[in-house]
Design an enzyme around this catalytic site. Structure first.
Site, PDB file in Angstrom:
ATOM      1  N   GLU A  44       0.831  -1.208   0.000  1.00 37.76           N
ATOM      2  CA  GLU A  44       0.000   0.000   0.000  1.00 37.76           C
ATOM      3  C   GLU A  44       0.867   1.260   0.000  1.00 37.76           C
ATOM      4  O   GLU A  44       1.872   1.339   0.718  1.00 37.76           O
ATOM      5  CB  GLU A  44      -0.902  -0.007   1.241  1.00 37.76           C
ATOM      6  CG  GLU A  44      -1.818   1.199   1.361  1.00 37.76           C
ATOM      7  CD  GLU A  44      -2.569   1.229   2.684  1.00 37.76           C
ATOM      8  OE1 GLU A  44      -3.594   1.920   2.756  1.00 37.76           O
ATOM      9  OE2 GLU A  44      -2.131   0.566   3.648  1.00 37.76           O
ATOM     10  N   LYS A 117     -10.427   2.818  -1.371  1.00 40.93           N
ATOM     11  CA  LYS A 117     -10.497   2.134  -0.080  1.00 40.93           C
ATOM     12  C   LYS A 117     -11.799   2.461   0.639  1.00 40.93           C
ATOM     13  O   LYS A 117     -12.141   3.630   0.858  1.00 40.93           O
ATOM     14  CB  LYS A 117      -9.287   2.553   0.760  1.00 40.93           C
ATOM     15  CG  LYS A 117      -9.108   1.826   2.068  1.00 40.93           C
ATOM     16  CD  LYS A 117      -7.769   2.223   2.683  1.00 40.93           C
ATOM     17  CE  LYS A 117      -7.478   1.552   3.990  1.00 40.93           C
ATOM     18  NZ  LYS A 117      -6.116   1.885   4.498  1.00 40.93           N
ATOM     19  N   CYS A 154      -5.646  -2.629   2.803  1.00 39.06           N
ATOM     20  CA  CYS A 154      -5.268  -2.587   4.216  1.00 39.06           C
ATOM     21  C   CYS A 154      -6.457  -2.759   5.161  1.00 39.06           C
ATOM     22  O   CYS A 154      -6.915  -3.868   5.384  1.00 39.06           O
ATOM     23  CB  CYS A 154      -4.471  -1.324   4.498  1.00 39.06           C
ATOM     24  SG  CYS A 154      -3.467  -1.437   6.008  1.00 39.06           S
TER      25      CYS A 154
END
Length: 282
Positions: A44, A117, A154
């Site tokens: 990431e 995200k 993540c």
């Protein structure tokens, strides 16, 4: 003839030299391709250090729009040259808005789309809500040259709903680019095992291989513990890198075998969505 896919995860430390970080990641992708990898996952926000450790408005200058993004363009050219799929994590600017995003690049170098995200953490050392809006793309699964790829970024990896949604959308492998390490408010807490177990749970309950790529090194006192790994569809870790070691790991999967095993386990046959309303109404 069975459909096989070879995947790779890259693990590395990153400096404040953004150009050097990108150049190194391009080399790492080439290394992974030389090992036969077809789908190659960098960590990431690999362009620089994990700037979300604290709230500083100077880092907004690192954000760029998708169109004309120089890093994405470099990986498009390399993906086309090598014939590989590369999900590229980047700090996206769209008008006045900012996202923690991922550009999916297919093996012909084409940009298949962008995932933003969905789950944004906010806590000591991981103050992402200062920088990023929650993603508005919904979960994404891309039909790449080598298979259907689902990607969470993540913090997404802690949510079973994210993994299940991508599996229902047809994902055959789940990828999680990551930046995770020490907890500044509790130095005694090591989340490495919890982090791996959460994703291994996704592998088992969805009968799907999982790939996680993390960073390493210490950035202004925050230590990133690595342990990038690849799990098969039964939750066995088939490849892993230790803390502090940069490198590339690979694993190959027979997608036809995975599909057969997924059907025989019956998890998707026996689902009862009508009983799950508490998930969306709580």
């Amino acid at each position: 003839m069975s459909q096989k896919i070879k995947v790779a995860a890259i693990q590395r430390a990153f400096s404040k030299d953004l150009e050097a970080n990108v150049a190194q990641m391009l080399k790492d992708v080439e290394l992974a391709a030389s090992k036969g990898a077809q789908v190659i996952l960098p960590p990431e926000l690999f362009e620089g250090p994990y700037f979300c450790r604290e709230e500083k408005d100077e880092f907004f200058a690192w954000a760029k729009p998708v169109e004309g993004h120089p890093t994405i363009a470099k990986f498009q050219a390399l993906a086309k040259k090598l014939g590989v799929v590369v999900p590229v994590s980047f700090f996206e600017r769209e008008g006045p808005h900012h996202y923690n995003s991922l550009a999916m690049i297919d093996a012909d170098g084409s940009l298949m789309g962008v995932y933003r995200k969905s789950h944004i953490p906010d806590g000591p050392g991981y103050e992402e809500k200062f920088y990023f809006r929650p993603g508005n793309t919904g979960f994404k699964v891309w039909k790449t040259r080598f298979g259907n790829i689902g990607v969470g970024i993540c913090w997404d990896q802690w949510y079973p709903e994210c993994a299940r949604a991508m599996a229902l959308m047809g994902a055959e492998i789940l990828l999680y680019p990551t930046a995770i390490g020490s907890e500044p408010e509790d130095p005694s807490l090591n989340t490495k095992d919890l982090w791996q177990r959460a994703m291994i749970g996704h592998a088992v309950s969805n009968v799907i291989p999982v790939v996680a790529a993390n960073r390493i090194g210490t950035e202004d006192g925050q230590h990133f513990y690595g342990h990038s790994f690849i799990s098969d569809h039964r939750g066995n870790k088939v490849a892993e890198l230790p803390d502090g070691e940069a490198g590339v790991i690979t694993a190959e999967f027979d997608l036809d075998l995975v599909r057969k095993n997924r059907a025989s386990f019956g998890f998707f046959r026996d689902r009862r969505p009508e009983l799950y309303t508490a998930i969306t109404h709580s």
